[in-house]
Design a protein around this motif. Sequence first.
Motif, PDB file in Angstrom:
ATOM      1  N   ARG A 133       0.903  -1.231   0.090  1.00  0.00           N
ATOM      2  CA  ARG A 133       0.041   0.015   0.007  1.00  0.00           C
ATOM      3  C   ARG A 133       1.014   1.201   0.005  1.00  0.00           C
ATOM      4  O   ARG A 133       1.924   1.430   0.600  1.00  0.00           O
ATOM      5  CB  ARG A 133      -0.979   0.112   1.189  1.00  0.00           C
ATOM      6  CG  ARG A 133      -2.546   0.712   1.114  1.00  0.00           C
ATOM      7  CD  ARG A 133      -2.100   2.243   1.852  1.00  0.00           C
ATOM      8  NE  ARG A 133      -1.392   2.342   2.772  1.00  0.00           N
ATOM      9  CZ  ARG A 133      -0.730   3.678   2.809  1.00  0.00           C
ATOM     10  NH1 ARG A 133      -0.841   4.455   1.963  1.00  0.00           N
ATOM     11  NH2 ARG A 133      -0.037   3.821   3.965  1.00  0.00           N
ATOM     12  N   ASN A 134       0.504   2.171  -0.714  1.00  0.00           N
ATOM     13  CA  ASN A 134       1.424   3.304  -1.165  1.00  0.00           C
ATOM     14  C   ASN A 134       0.477   4.666  -1.286  1.00  0.00           C
ATOM     15  O   ASN A 134      -0.653   4.494  -1.733  1.00  0.00           O
ATOM     16  CB  ASN A 134       2.239   3.085  -2.652  1.00  0.00           C
ATOM     17  CG  ASN A 134       3.732   3.752  -2.198  1.00  0.00           C
ATOM     18  OD1 ASN A 134       3.802   4.632  -1.361  1.00  0.00           O
ATOM     19  ND2 ASN A 134       4.577   3.429  -2.923  1.00  0.00           N
ATOM     20  N   SER A 135       0.961   5.623  -0.800  1.00  0.00           N
ATOM     21  CA  SER A 135       0.332   6.931  -1.011  1.00  0.00           C
ATOM     22  C   SER A 135       0.946   7.542  -2.434  1.00  0.00           C
ATOM     23  O   SER A 135       2.181   7.307  -2.696  1.00  0.00           O
ATOM     24  CB  SER A 135       0.494   7.989   0.013  1.00  0.00           C
ATOM     25  OG  SER A 135      -0.229   7.585   1.070  1.00  0.00           O
ATOM     26  N   MET A 164      -3.884  10.172  -2.017  1.00  0.00           N
ATOM     27  CA  MET A 164      -3.011  10.737  -0.924  1.00  0.00           C
ATOM     28  C   MET A 164      -4.039  11.305   0.024  1.00  0.00           C
ATOM     29  O   MET A 164      -4.735  12.262  -0.367  1.00  0.00           O
ATOM     30  CB  MET A 164      -2.063  11.726  -1.393  1.00  0.00           C
ATOM     31  CG  MET A 164      -1.246  12.473  -0.590  1.00  0.00           C
ATOM     32  SD  MET A 164       0.215  11.578  -0.589  1.00  0.00           S
ATOM     33  CE  MET A 164       1.185  12.754   0.678  1.00  0.00           C
ATOM     34  N   TRP A 165      -4.207  11.097   1.269  1.00  0.00           N
ATOM     35  CA  TRP A 165      -4.532  11.569   2.399  1.00  0.00           C
ATOM     36  C   TRP A 165      -4.272  12.807   2.891  1.00  0.00           C
ATOM     37  O   TRP A 165      -2.936  12.678   3.141  1.00  0.00           O
ATOM     38  CB  TRP A 165      -4.634  10.628   3.500  1.00  0.00           C
ATOM     39  CG  TRP A 165      -5.739  10.749   4.652  1.00  0.00           C
ATOM     40  CD1 TRP A 165      -6.124  11.953   5.157  1.00  0.00           C
ATOM     41  CD2 TRP A 165      -6.067   9.832   5.567  1.00  0.00           C
ATOM     42  NE1 TRP A 165      -7.039  11.513   6.241  1.00  0.00           N
ATOM     43  CE2 TRP A 165      -6.755  10.566   6.494  1.00  0.00           C
ATOM     44  CE3 TRP A 165      -5.851   8.105   5.804  1.00  0.00           C
ATOM     45  CZ2 TRP A 165      -7.720   9.637   7.685  1.00  0.00           C
ATOM     46  CZ3 TRP A 165      -6.220   7.904   6.907  1.00  0.00           C
ATOM     47  CH2 TRP A 165      -7.385   7.989   7.852  1.00  0.00           C
ATOM     48  N   ARG A 166      -4.618  14.100   2.703  1.00  0.00           N
ATOM     49  CA  ARG A 166      -4.087  15.408   3.092  1.00  0.00           C
ATOM     50  C   ARG A 166      -4.875  15.869   4.313  1.00  0.00           C
ATOM     51  O   ARG A 166      -6.211  15.733   4.185  1.00  0.00           O
ATOM     52  CB  ARG A 166      -3.699  16.323   2.189  1.00  0.00           C
ATOM     53  CG  ARG A 166      -2.702  15.517   1.084  1.00  0.00           C
ATOM     54  CD  ARG A 166      -2.554  16.713  -0.099  1.00  0.00           C
ATOM     55  NE  ARG A 166      -1.428  15.960  -0.844  1.00  0.00           N
ATOM     56  CZ  ARG A 166      -0.440  16.253  -1.137  1.00  0.00           C
ATOM     57  NH1 ARG A 166       0.267  17.014  -0.164  1.00  0.00           N
ATOM     58  NH2 ARG A 166       0.318  15.800  -1.831  1.00  0.00           N
ATOM     59  N   THR A 167      -4.458  16.825   5.270  1.00  0.00           N
ATOM     60  CA  THR A 167      -5.244  17.678   6.113  1.00  0.00           C
ATOM     61  C   THR A 167      -4.606  18.878   5.933  1.00  0.00           C
ATOM     62  O   THR A 167      -4.951  19.811   5.003  1.00  0.00           O
ATOM     63  CB  THR A 167      -5.340  17.085   7.420  1.00  0.00           C
ATOM     64  OG1 THR A 167      -3.947  16.674   7.818  1.00  0.00           O
ATOM     65  CG2 THR A 167      -6.393  15.867   7.410  1.00  0.00           C
ATOM     66  N   GLY A 168      -3.912  19.173   7.027  1.00  0.00           N
ATOM     67  CA  GLY A 168      -3.406  20.584   6.942  1.00  0.00           C
ATOM     68  C   GLY A 168      -4.338  21.537   7.835  1.00  0.00           C
ATOM     69  O   GLY A 168      -5.337  21.119   8.013  1.00  0.00           O
ATOM     70  N   ALA A 203     -12.142  14.643   8.299  1.00  0.00           N
ATOM     71  CA  ALA A 203     -10.989  13.726   8.829  1.00  0.00           C
ATOM     72  C   ALA A 203     -10.119  13.528   7.717  1.00  0.00           C
ATOM     73  O   ALA A 203      -9.143  13.246   7.985  1.00  0.00           O
ATOM     74  CB  ALA A 203     -11.633  12.097   8.835  1.00  0.00           C
ATOM     75  N   LYS A 224       7.019   5.923  -4.814  1.00  0.00           N
ATOM     76  CA  LYS A 224       8.064   5.836  -3.975  1.00  0.00           C
ATOM     77  C   LYS A 224       8.193   4.294  -3.521  1.00  0.00           C
ATOM     78  O   LYS A 224       7.330   3.638  -3.495  1.00  0.00           O
ATOM     79  CB  LYS A 224       7.794   6.980  -2.901  1.00  0.00           C
ATOM     80  CG  LYS A 224       6.694   6.597  -1.830  1.00  0.00           C
ATOM     81  CD  LYS A 224       6.560   7.462  -0.898  1.00  0.00           C
ATOM     82  CE  LYS A 224       5.579   7.422   0.062  1.00  0.00           C
ATOM     83  NZ  LYS A 224       4.599   6.276   0.161  1.00  0.00           N
TER      84      LYS A 224
HETATM   85  C1  LIG Z   1      -4.721  12.248   8.877  1.00  0.00           C
HETATM   86  C2  LIG Z   1      -3.941  12.172   7.902  1.00  0.00           C
HETATM   87  C3  LIG Z   1      -3.546  13.354   7.538  1.00  0.00           C
HETATM   88  C4  LIG Z   1      -2.697  13.676   6.736  1.00  0.00           C
HETATM   89  N1  LIG Z   1      -2.073  14.750   6.080  1.00  0.00           N
HETATM   90  C5  LIG Z   1      -1.134  15.046   5.463  1.00  0.00           C
HETATM   91  C6  LIG Z   1      -0.639  16.305   4.724  1.00  0.00           C
HETATM   92  O1  LIG Z   1      -1.487  17.220   4.908  1.00  0.00           O
HETATM   93  N2  LIG Z   1       0.351  16.446   3.898  1.00  0.00           N
HETATM   94  C7  LIG Z   1       1.243  15.253   3.448  1.00  0.00           C
HETATM   95  O2  LIG Z   1       2.171  15.434   2.736  1.00  0.00           O
HETATM   96  N3  LIG Z   1       0.736  14.052   3.905  1.00  0.00           N
HETATM   97  C8  LIG Z   1      -0.361  13.946   4.994  1.00  0.00           C
HETATM   98  N4  LIG Z   1      -0.522  12.653   5.359  1.00  0.00           N
HETATM   99  C9  LIG Z   1       0.352  11.620   5.219  1.00  0.00           C
HETATM  100  C10 LIG Z   1       0.207  10.831   3.771  1.00  0.00           C
HETATM  101  O3  LIG Z   1      -1.076  10.675   3.543  1.00  0.00           O
HETATM  102  C11 LIG Z   1       0.908   9.562   3.646  1.00  0.00           C
HETATM  103  O4  LIG Z   1       0.693   8.687   4.649  1.00  0.00           O
HETATM  104  C12 LIG Z   1       2.330   9.952   3.967  1.00  0.00           C
HETATM  105  O5  LIG Z   1       2.883  10.558   2.837  1.00  0.00           O
HETATM  106  C13 LIG Z   1       3.252   8.497   3.797  1.00  0.00           C
HETATM  107  O6  LIG Z   1       2.980   7.779   2.846  1.00  0.00           O
HETATM  108  P1  LIG Z   1       2.533   6.190   2.805  1.00  0.00           P
HETATM  109  O7  LIG Z   1       1.019   6.459   3.280  1.00  0.00           O
HETATM  110  O8  LIG Z   1       2.633   5.808   1.448  1.00  0.00           O
HETATM  111  O9  LIG Z   1       3.309   5.579   3.843  1.00  0.00           O
HETATM  112  C14 LIG Z   1      -1.780  12.497   6.231  1.00  0.00           C
HETATM  113  C15 LIG Z   1      -2.055  11.269   6.884  1.00  0.00           C
HETATM  114  C16 LIG Z   1      -3.201  11.131   7.697  1.00  0.00           C
HETATM  115  C17 LIG Z   1      -3.649   9.629   7.988  1.00  0.00           C
END
Ligand SMILES: Cc1cc2nc3c(=O)[nH]c(=O)nc-3n(C[C@H](O)[C@H](O)[C@H](O)COP(=O)(O)O)c2cc1C
Length: 187
Positions: free
Chosen positions: A12-14, A134-138, A159, A172
């Motif tokens: 699993r990858n983002s 890709m899960w993002r918040t900020g 969420a 990656k």
């Molecule tokens: C609740 C939550 C919020 C996230 N917000 C961000 C974000 O705003 N920016 C970001 O670059 N990664 C964010 N991430 C992390 C990425 O989604 C991702 O998990 C991380 O880059 C690692 O990559 P991988 O999931 O392939 O291991 C967030 C993850 C979670 C669970």
Amino acid sequence: MSHPVTEFLLQRNSFARLTSPAPEGELLDTLFQTALRAPDHAMLRPWRYLVIEGDALKRLGDLFASSALNADPDLSPAQQEKCRKMPTRAPMIIVAIASTQENPKVPEIEQIVSVGVGVGYLLVALQAEGFGGMWRTGPLAYNPEVKKGLGLTAEEHIAGFLYVGTPEGKPKAVPTHDVNTYVKKWN
Ligand SMILES: Cc1cc2nc3c(=O)[nH]c(=O)nc-3n(C[C@H](O)[C@H](O)[C@H](O)COP(=O)(O)O)c2cc1C
């Protein structure tokens, strides 16, 4: 060799770089069905999802820029522009909303965790179907003006913004972990 599902989960990858197409139609419905299978204490269904595409992504960018400026009147024009462009990083954004409710048996944290599991399932299913996310918040995920603009009630939480599309470029490398760092026996 583990079961193929296990093997797939290990890969699993983002995907930060996403382009068109995004999933649509019946496939998109099926992907959401996976999220709706998240474990859910007392079957509260403490979630809802918004799908944002096309011109609506531009409107989301405008909402991001104006809300960020109102939160910080010193925000530079360049930073405002950065906020405006955020939603253009993918052809689709799914806003995962925790629609939590008061419940004597199910505290809010359990309901929010349930939504997170749903987002996790979506990420895995997207990748299985040849797409990526890709899960993002900020800070904008917690900005009251953004929440209002997206139609959330005062009790609801964002969420995550799940950026969705077709992965671009080389994925990656997936990190490996030492399980013992995170897992201990308790006696
Ligand atoms: C609740 C939550 C919020 C996230 N917000 C961000 C974000 O705003 N920016 C970001 O670059 N990664 C964010 N991430 C992390 C990425 O989604 C991702 O998990 C991380 O880059 C690692 O990559 P991988 O999931 O392939 O291991 C967030 C993850 C979670 C669970």
